[in-house]
Design a protein around this motif. Sequence first.
Motif, PDB file in Angstrom:
ATOM      1  N   UNK A  83     -33.800  39.973  25.737  1.00 48.99           N
ATOM      2  CA  UNK A  83     -34.218  38.572  25.836  1.00 48.99           C
ATOM      3  C   UNK A  83     -34.684  38.272  27.259  1.00 48.99           C
ATOM      4  N   UNK A  84     -35.547  37.298  27.396  1.00 52.32           N
ATOM      5  CA  UNK A  84     -35.865  36.854  28.747  1.00 52.32           C
ATOM      6  C   UNK A  84     -34.641  36.101  29.265  1.00 52.32           C
ATOM      7  N   UNK A  85     -34.504  36.070  30.568  1.00 52.99           N
ATOM      8  CA  UNK A  85     -33.340  35.427  31.180  1.00 52.99           C
ATOM      9  C   UNK A  85     -33.828  34.404  32.194  1.00 52.99           C
ATOM     10  N   UNK A  86     -33.416  33.162  32.001  1.00 51.72           N
ATOM     11  CA  UNK A  86     -33.655  32.112  32.981  1.00 51.72           C
ATOM     12  C   UNK A  86     -32.338  31.891  33.702  1.00 51.72           C
ATOM     13  N   UNK A  92     -26.792  33.848  43.556  1.00 51.64           N
ATOM     14  CA  UNK A  92     -26.613  35.223  43.098  1.00 51.64           C
ATOM     15  C   UNK A  92     -27.652  36.148  43.742  1.00 51.64           C
ATOM     16  N   UNK A  93     -27.231  37.336  44.089  1.00 49.17           N
ATOM     17  CA  UNK A  93     -28.111  38.353  44.667  1.00 49.17           C
ATOM     18  C   UNK A  93     -29.302  38.646  43.766  1.00 49.17           C
ATOM     19  N   UNK A  94     -29.125  38.558  42.462  1.00 46.46           N
ATOM     20  CA  UNK A  94     -30.172  38.925  41.504  1.00 46.46           C
ATOM     21  C   UNK A  94     -31.090  37.768  41.132  1.00 46.46           C
ATOM     22  N   UNK A  95     -30.851  36.591  41.685  1.00 51.22           N
ATOM     23  CA  UNK A  95     -31.718  35.447  41.414  1.00 51.22           C
ATOM     24  C   UNK A  95     -33.045  35.664  42.124  1.00 51.22           C
ATOM     25  N   UNK A  96     -34.150  35.343  41.425  1.00 50.01           N
ATOM     26  CA  UNK A  96     -35.480  35.463  42.020  1.00 50.01           C
ATOM     27  C   UNK A  96     -36.225  34.143  41.864  1.00 50.01           C
ATOM     28  N   UNK A  97     -37.171  33.916  42.748  1.00 57.41           N
ATOM     29  CA  UNK A  97     -37.994  32.709  42.725  1.00 57.41           C
ATOM     30  C   UNK A  97     -38.514  32.433  41.314  1.00 57.41           C
ATOM     31  N   UNK A 125     -23.316  38.441  41.544  1.00 49.99           N
ATOM     32  CA  UNK A 125     -22.863  38.966  42.840  1.00 49.99           C
ATOM     33  C   UNK A 125     -23.365  37.981  43.884  1.00 49.99           C
ATOM     34  N   UNK A 126     -22.464  37.392  44.616  1.00 49.90           N
ATOM     35  CA  UNK A 126     -22.825  36.360  45.589  1.00 49.90           C
ATOM     36  C   UNK A 126     -23.708  36.924  46.699  1.00 49.90           C
ATOM     37  N   UNK A 127     -24.764  36.162  47.014  1.00 47.73           N
ATOM     38  CA  UNK A 127     -25.643  36.557  48.118  1.00 47.73           C
ATOM     39  C   UNK A 127     -24.848  36.598  49.415  1.00 47.73           C
ATOM     40  N   UNK A 128     -25.193  37.524  50.235  1.00 46.04           N
ATOM     41  CA  UNK A 128     -24.536  37.638  51.554  1.00 46.04           C
ATOM     42  C   UNK A 128     -25.090  36.626  52.517  1.00 46.04           C
TER      43      UNK A 128
END
Length: 128
Positions: A83-86, A92-97, A125-128
């Motif tokens: 599935x697509x993921x919004x 989160x480290x994996x969040x993108x624009x 995973x929390x961004x550093x």
Amino acid sequence: MPGPKVKCKVNTCNHWMNGDLCSAGNIDIMHEEEGKMAQNPEQTQCKTFYARRGLANLLGSLDNVNWGGLLSNTFLPGGELYPSVTCIVNTCTYWAEGNHCKAEKIDVVGVNADESQDTNCYTFKRKS
């Protein structure tokens, strides 16, 4: 671009399939508390959760089904559904624009969940 591989352990959701697959066309990962961004996996939720109870919930979830993937997996088990993921959890480290998830796979958990707040994205995973 296909979404990340989703491993879903939310067995009470209408979109859950054997093999811990998700038959939703798109899943929405959000922070759990309004106005407060997640700091750990327990503060995230899968907002796409529809409890597997009653006809109204079943009908309410039908507008967000990956029909091609669902049918092929039903008749040819062993495939994967993507599935697509919004994701609006920008801590989160994996969040993108654009609220995209750039992880290769995500794990959504919530065995015996009653509502979306009982689910979590354990890939967070929390961004550093």
